[in-house]
Design an enzyme around this catalytic site. Structure first.
Site, mmCIF file in Angstrom:
data_model
loop_
_atom_site.group_PDB
_atom_site.id
_atom_site.type_symbol
_atom_site.label_atom_id
_atom_site.label_comp_id
_atom_site.label_asym_id
_atom_site.label_seq_id
_atom_site.Cartn_x
_atom_site.Cartn_y
_atom_site.Cartn_z
ATOM 1 N N LYS A 1 0.818 -1.218 0.000
ATOM 2 C CA LYS A 1 0.000 0.000 0.000
ATOM 3 C C LYS A 1 0.856 1.275 0.000
ATOM 4 O O LYS A 1 2.065 1.228 0.262
ATOM 5 C CB LYS A 1 -0.934 -0.035 1.219
ATOM 6 C CG LYS A 1 -1.995 -1.146 1.139
ATOM 7 C CD LYS A 1 -2.949 -1.100 2.332
ATOM 8 C CE LYS A 1 -4.028 -2.159 2.225
ATOM 9 N NZ LYS A 1 -4.989 -2.116 3.373
ATOM 10 N N THR B 1 -5.564 -6.624 10.872
ATOM 11 C CA THR B 1 -5.828 -5.351 10.193
ATOM 12 C C THR B 1 -5.277 -4.171 10.991
ATOM 13 O O THR B 1 -4.616 -3.288 10.437
ATOM 14 C CB THR B 1 -7.351 -5.160 10.012
ATOM 15 O OG1 THR B 1 -7.889 -6.330 9.404
ATOM 16 C CG2 THR B 1 -7.647 -3.940 9.167
ATOM 17 N N HIS C 1 -2.241 -5.323 1.562
ATOM 18 C CA HIS C 1 -3.534 -5.984 1.364
ATOM 19 C C HIS C 1 -3.270 -7.438 0.992
ATOM 20 O O HIS C 1 -2.310 -7.724 0.272
ATOM 21 C CB HIS C 1 -4.319 -5.329 0.219
ATOM 22 C CG HIS C 1 -5.429 -6.215 -0.293
ATOM 23 N ND1 HIS C 1 -6.654 -6.283 0.319
ATOM 24 C CD2 HIS C 1 -5.476 -7.105 -1.309
ATOM 25 C CE1 HIS C 1 -7.409 -7.176 -0.310
ATOM 26 N NE2 HIS C 1 -6.711 -7.687 -1.315
ATOM 27 N N GLU D 1 -9.639 -10.919 -7.631
ATOM 28 C CA GLU D 1 -8.718 -9.792 -7.448
ATOM 29 C C GLU D 1 -7.498 -9.914 -8.368
ATOM 30 O O GLU D 1 -7.001 -8.912 -8.883
ATOM 31 C CB GLU D 1 -8.281 -9.717 -5.978
ATOM 32 C CG GLU D 1 -9.441 -9.338 -5.055
ATOM 33 C CD GLU D 1 -9.029 -9.266 -3.589
ATOM 34 O OE1 GLU D 1 -7.838 -9.495 -3.272
ATOM 35 O OE2 GLU D 1 -9.902 -8.973 -2.761
ATOM 36 N N PHE E 1 -15.447 4.030 6.816
ATOM 37 C CA PHE E 1 -14.078 4.369 6.420
ATOM 38 C C PHE E 1 -13.838 4.277 4.911
ATOM 39 O O PHE E 1 -12.723 4.501 4.456
ATOM 40 C CB PHE E 1 -13.072 3.475 7.165
ATOM 41 C CG PHE E 1 -13.251 1.983 6.948
ATOM 42 C CD1 PHE E 1 -12.790 1.363 5.800
ATOM 43 C CD2 PHE E 1 -13.892 1.199 7.915
ATOM 44 C CE1 PHE E 1 -12.947 -0.004 5.604
ATOM 45 C CE2 PHE E 1 -14.047 -0.171 7.721
ATOM 46 C CZ PHE E 1 -13.572 -0.772 6.557
ATOM 47 N N ASN F 1 -1.977 0.405 6.686
ATOM 48 C CA ASN F 1 -1.461 -0.830 7.280
ATOM 49 C C ASN F 1 -0.614 -1.655 6.305
ATOM 50 O O ASN F 1 -0.518 -2.872 6.418
ATOM 51 C CB ASN F 1 -2.598 -1.638 7.902
ATOM 52 C CG ASN F 1 -3.662 -2.026 6.901
ATOM 53 O OD1 ASN F 1 -3.525 -1.752 5.717
ATOM 54 N ND2 ASN F 1 -4.707 -2.673 7.371
ATOM 55 N N TYR G 1 -12.501 -1.982 -3.599
ATOM 56 C CA TYR G 1 -12.991 -2.064 -2.210
ATOM 57 C C TYR G 1 -14.507 -1.893 -2.129
ATOM 58 O O TYR G 1 -15.019 -1.495 -1.079
ATOM 59 C CB TYR G 1 -12.287 -1.015 -1.351
ATOM 60 C CG TYR G 1 -10.909 -1.439 -0.868
ATOM 61 C CD1 TYR G 1 -10.752 -2.548 -0.032
ATOM 62 C CD2 TYR G 1 -9.763 -0.739 -1.218
ATOM 63 C CE1 TYR G 1 -9.500 -2.939 0.431
ATOM 64 C CE2 TYR G 1 -8.504 -1.125 -0.763
ATOM 65 C CZ TYR G 1 -8.389 -2.221 0.063
ATOM 66 O OH TYR G 1 -7.156 -2.615 0.527
ATOM 67 N N ARG H 1 2.402 -6.154 9.438
ATOM 68 C CA ARG H 1 1.671 -5.003 9.977
ATOM 69 C C ARG H 1 2.199 -4.596 11.354
ATOM 70 O O ARG H 1 2.254 -3.412 11.665
ATOM 71 C CB ARG H 1 0.173 -5.313 9.989
ATOM 72 C CG ARG H 1 -0.428 -5.186 8.572
ATOM 73 C CD ARG H 1 -1.798 -5.779 8.494
ATOM 74 N NE ARG H 1 -2.505 -5.391 7.268
ATOM 75 C CZ ARG H 1 -3.654 -5.934 6.881
ATOM 76 N NH1 ARG H 1 -4.219 -6.890 7.612
ATOM 77 N NH2 ARG H 1 -4.237 -5.540 5.774
HETATM 78 P P1 RTP Z 1 -7.152 -5.785 3.307
HETATM 79 O O1 RTP Z 1 -8.517 -6.083 2.714
HETATM 80 O O2 RTP Z 1 -6.600 -4.445 2.870
HETATM 81 O O3 RTP Z 1 -6.202 -6.912 3.112
HETATM 82 O O4 RTP Z 1 -7.309 -5.665 4.896
HETATM 83 P P2 RTP Z 1 -8.154 -6.553 5.889
HETATM 84 O O5 RTP Z 1 -8.842 -7.663 5.154
HETATM 85 O O6 RTP Z 1 -7.270 -6.910 7.028
HETATM 86 O O7 RTP Z 1 -9.219 -5.491 6.413
HETATM 87 P P3 RTP Z 1 -10.660 -5.111 5.806
HETATM 88 O O8 RTP Z 1 -11.648 -5.241 6.906
HETATM 89 O O9 RTP Z 1 -10.913 -5.837 4.526
HETATM 90 O O10 RTP Z 1 -10.473 -3.555 5.527
HETATM 91 C C1 RTP Z 1 -9.865 -3.129 4.337
HETATM 92 C C2 RTP Z 1 -8.932 -1.994 4.639
HETATM 93 O O11 RTP Z 1 -9.659 -0.857 5.048
HETATM 94 C C3 RTP Z 1 -8.874 -0.087 5.950
HETATM 95 N N1 RTP Z 1 -9.603 0.043 7.209
HETATM 96 N N2 RTP Z 1 -9.733 1.179 7.850
HETATM 97 N N3 RTP Z 1 -10.411 3.200 9.703
HETATM 98 C C4 RTP Z 1 -10.806 1.950 9.935
HETATM 99 O O12 RTP Z 1 -11.452 1.616 10.898
HETATM 100 C C5 RTP Z 1 -10.442 0.928 8.941
HETATM 101 N N4 RTP Z 1 -10.778 -0.348 8.994
HETATM 102 C C6 RTP Z 1 -10.245 -0.913 7.893
HETATM 103 C C7 RTP Z 1 -7.563 -0.828 6.142
HETATM 104 O O13 RTP Z 1 -6.611 -0.301 5.209
HETATM 105 C C8 RTP Z 1 -7.953 -2.236 5.809
HETATM 106 O O14 RTP Z 1 -6.816 -3.001 5.460
HETATM 107 MG MG MG Z 2 -10.014 -7.361 3.414
#
Ligand code: RTP
Ligand code: MG
Length: 140
Positions: A11, A93, A117, A128, A59, A114, A51, A104
């Site tokens: 990222k 995350t 992805h 994807e 967010f 973070n 996304y 992370r």
């Molecule tokens: P990713 O999809 O990027 O691999 O991350 P992940 O599965 O661990 O987390 P996900 O729930 O899919 O969230 C996607 C991305 O959104 C951002 N995020 N921001 N501000 C917040 O509370 C928040 N929560 C998630 C993060 O960049 C997260 O990786």
């Molecule tokens: Mg995710």
């Protein structure tokens, strides 16, 4: 266990701090092979679509803005159990909850910035990967 492919993205917070090589070393040391890779700048439309499952989350807007704030490195990782293995290497995350030794924990700046992805299922990985790569760009 089966050999799988998963989509990874380094990222903008990580490319800005010149961490692509260090992150790639984590994948390779864990036995995942980088079988495709390119450094790109996502358009707003690409980031919004990528996304889209988070479109209703509070967010979402900030996430899209963050993902277009600098270059990203999109990559395909291949190996045994690659989808789950990559999620382990990435860590939780929120870096505050990430296990020691994960990407992370060691590199992320915040729950949003973070650093990486990783696809969360084999089915999503296929979608994807196809979003960013044609078949001939992936060399296993
Ligand atoms: P990713 O999809 O990027 O691999 O991350 P992940 O599965 O661990 O987390 P996900 O729930 O899919 O969230 C996607 C991305 O959104 C951002 N995020 N921001 N501000 C917040 O509370 C928040 N929560 C998630 C993060 O960049 C997260 O990786
Ligand atoms: Mg995710």
């Amino acid at each position: 266990m089966a050999v799988e492919r998963t989509l990874s993205i380094v990222k903008p917070d990580a490319t800005r701090r010149n961490l692509t090589g260090k992150i790639n070393a984590r994948f390779e040391e864990a036995g995942l092979r980088i079988v495709a890779q390119k450094r790109i700048r996502l358009t707003r439309e690409q980031a919004e679509q990528f996304y889209i499952v988070h479109a209703e989350r509070p967010f979402y807007g900030e996430l899209v803005s963050f993902m277009i704030s600098g270059p990203v490195v999109v990559q395909v990782l291949e190996g045994e159990n690659a989808v789950a293995r990559n999620r382990e290497i990435m860590g939780a995350t929120n870096p505050a909850n990430a296990a020691p030794g994960t990407i992370r924990k060691d590199f992320a700046e915040s729950i949003e910035a973070n650093s990486v992805h990783g696809s969360d299922s084999l089915e999503n990985a296929a979608t994807e990967i196809a979003y960013f790569f044609s078949g001939t760009e992936i060399v296993g």
